[in-house]
Design an enzyme around this catalytic site. Structure first.
Site, PDB file in Angstrom:
ATOM      1  N   ASP A   1      -6.238  -5.373  -1.488  1.00 31.91           N
ATOM      2  CA  ASP A   1      -6.843  -6.487  -1.539  1.00 31.91           C
ATOM      3  C   ASP A   1      -8.412  -6.321  -1.349  1.00 31.91           C
ATOM      4  O   ASP A   1      -9.156  -6.936  -2.215  1.00 31.91           O
ATOM      5  CB  ASP A   1      -6.471  -7.303  -0.235  1.00 31.91           C
TER       6      ASP A   1
ATOM      7  N   ASP B   1      -0.043  -3.987 -11.564  1.00 34.02           N
ATOM      8  CA  ASP B   1      -0.023  -5.230 -12.345  1.00 34.02           C
ATOM      9  C   ASP B   1      -1.201  -6.210 -11.938  1.00 34.02           C
ATOM     10  O   ASP B   1      -1.758  -6.823 -12.929  1.00 34.02           O
ATOM     11  CB  ASP B   1       1.497  -5.840 -12.149  1.00 34.02           C
TER      12      ASP B   1
END
Length: 420
Positions: free
Chosen positions: A283, A307
């Protein structure tokens, strides 16, 4: 090998493997290369890319014998199945191939054909170079700072497809096992629940990280960043980080140094030509690629993180319409663009084929046709810089000329011929 439906070109020769472990191929002057047009806009971008790639090959004294193969809707018409064995075997036999996007329904129907191809062929590294082409509109102030290559693990993680549907006997058996046998208490909510398993292995991790480090060494990159969520998923993504560091520390000697060693033993001074391996929480990395773009070179990531992050990087260079990619195994390359099949635009000859074209450039680089690959990149950039673009870029460029997919490909070919 003979095929029932696939027609093998009379001209051209098959690419042969010299050394699978060393990833060495013998590429003839006119190789046979399978091409899978794909679904939706694949019917538009794939022929356009095929024409551009052929032009670049010929401009550098070579040629390509294209071999049509099928999956998805086109395969259902010919074979009455989504992924025929002939398609898989053709890619495996010819070692280098390119494909357009394939459609996968959300929530029902068959599993992803893209994932199925990667797993069946064991193309375990999804490689996505992300760089800005001059003239492409971008949502960031300095898109030229983006020059990263992501190595996304391609066969494991949640994409392994190990999951059970809510309301089935199977999911209740798994739930009972977790609660009664494994002691998972007060974690799964009452009522219907879907359950999935997230495998991340030492084997899968280490072979991916090796590819990322090898690439960094071969291309003069400064760093490889292991991107994970190991602070939460300690035994899967935390293990990905740990196994990645083991590869760096145990297999590369002085060619590679880890971030901790760099600061503890060398006062932050990087040895000349050594690659630094570090790690970042996923993150936080989504922020870092935006706020500290220039600090990162190569990323190695588990499947899902890869991804997300490669798409986020693609947004900074102008979107997925120009974002190329390829899947690599041992002496095997299956190139494909990052974008999806966008079926509502299929057959309209309007979408941007640049991502498919540049994916072909990655394929050419793998074949050691670097001159042809660079010619493709330069020609795409020259075309876009002259404001001759497809509708997606035209609406963002003042005074541009809007071209159809096929017209854009023809413009790129004109620039290939001028630059050659």
């Amino acid at each position: 090998m003979t095929y029932d439906t696939v027609e093998v070109p009379d001209e051209g020769e098959r690419i042969r493997v010299i050394d699978e472990e060393a990833d060495e191929l013998d590429v003839p002057e006119t190789p046979i290369i399978p091409i899978l047009y794909g679904d939706g806009i694949g019917q538009d971008v794939s022929p356009a890319a095929q024409d551009v790639l052929t032009a670049a090959a010929r401009a550098t004294g070579r040629d390509v014998a294209w071999m049509r193969i099928y999956a998805g809707s086109s395969a259902r018409e010919l074979y009455d199945e989504n992924l025929p064995d002939e398609t898989v075997e053709a890619i495996r036999e010819h070692r280098v191939a390119i494909k357009g996007p394939l459609t996968t329904p959300v929530g029902s129907g068959y599993r992803s054909l893209n994932v199925a191809l990667r797993q069946t062929l064991d193309t375990y590294a999804n490689v996505r170079p992300t760089y800005h082409l001059e003239g492409v509109p971008s949502p960031v102030s300095h898109p030229e700072q983006m020059d990263m290559v992501s190595f996304r693990e391609n066969t494991e993680d949640v994409y392994a497809g190990i999951e059970w549907e809510a309301g089935t006997d199977e999911v209740e058996r798994v739930r009972s096992f977790l609660e009664d046998e494994m002691g998972v208490e007060e974690t799964i909510h009452d009522g219907p629940v879907g359950i999935g398993v997230k495998p991340i292995s030492e084997h899968g991790t280490k072979r991916l990280v090796r590819q990322a480090i090898d690439y960094a060494l071969e291309h003069g990159r400064d760093s490889v960043t292991l991107v994970h969520k190991g602070n939460i998923m300690k035994f899967t993504e935390g293990a990905f980080r740990d196994w990645g560091y083991e590869v760096a520390e145990e297999e590369y000697g002085d060619e590679v140094i880890t971030e901790n060693t760099l600061w503890e033993e060398r006062d932050g001074e990087q040895p000349e030509d050594a690659v630094v391996v570090n790690d970042r929480i996923a993150d936080n990395m989504l922020q870092q690629v935006l706020t500290r773009t220039e600090q990162y070179d190569v990323m190695a990531l588990p499947n899902l993180n890869g991804d997300y992050l490669s798409d986020a990087c693609g947004a900074q260079i102008g979107g997925l319409g120009i974002a190329p990619g390829a899947n690599f195994g041992d002496a095997l390359c299956l190139a494909e663009p990052v974008h999806g099949s966008a079926p509502k635009y299929a057959g309209e000859d309007k979408v941007n084929p640049t991502a498919m074209i540049l994916s072909g450039a990655i394929m050419f680089e793998y074949m050691d046709w670097s001159d042809a690959a660079q010619l493709i990149k330069d020609a795409c950039e020259a075309t876009i810089s002259s404001k001759r673009v497809t509708y997606d870029l035209h609406r963002q460029i003042e005074g541009g000329e809007k071209l159809a997919t096929s017209e854009y490909a023809a413009a790129v070919i004109e620039n290939i011929e001028e630059l050659a």
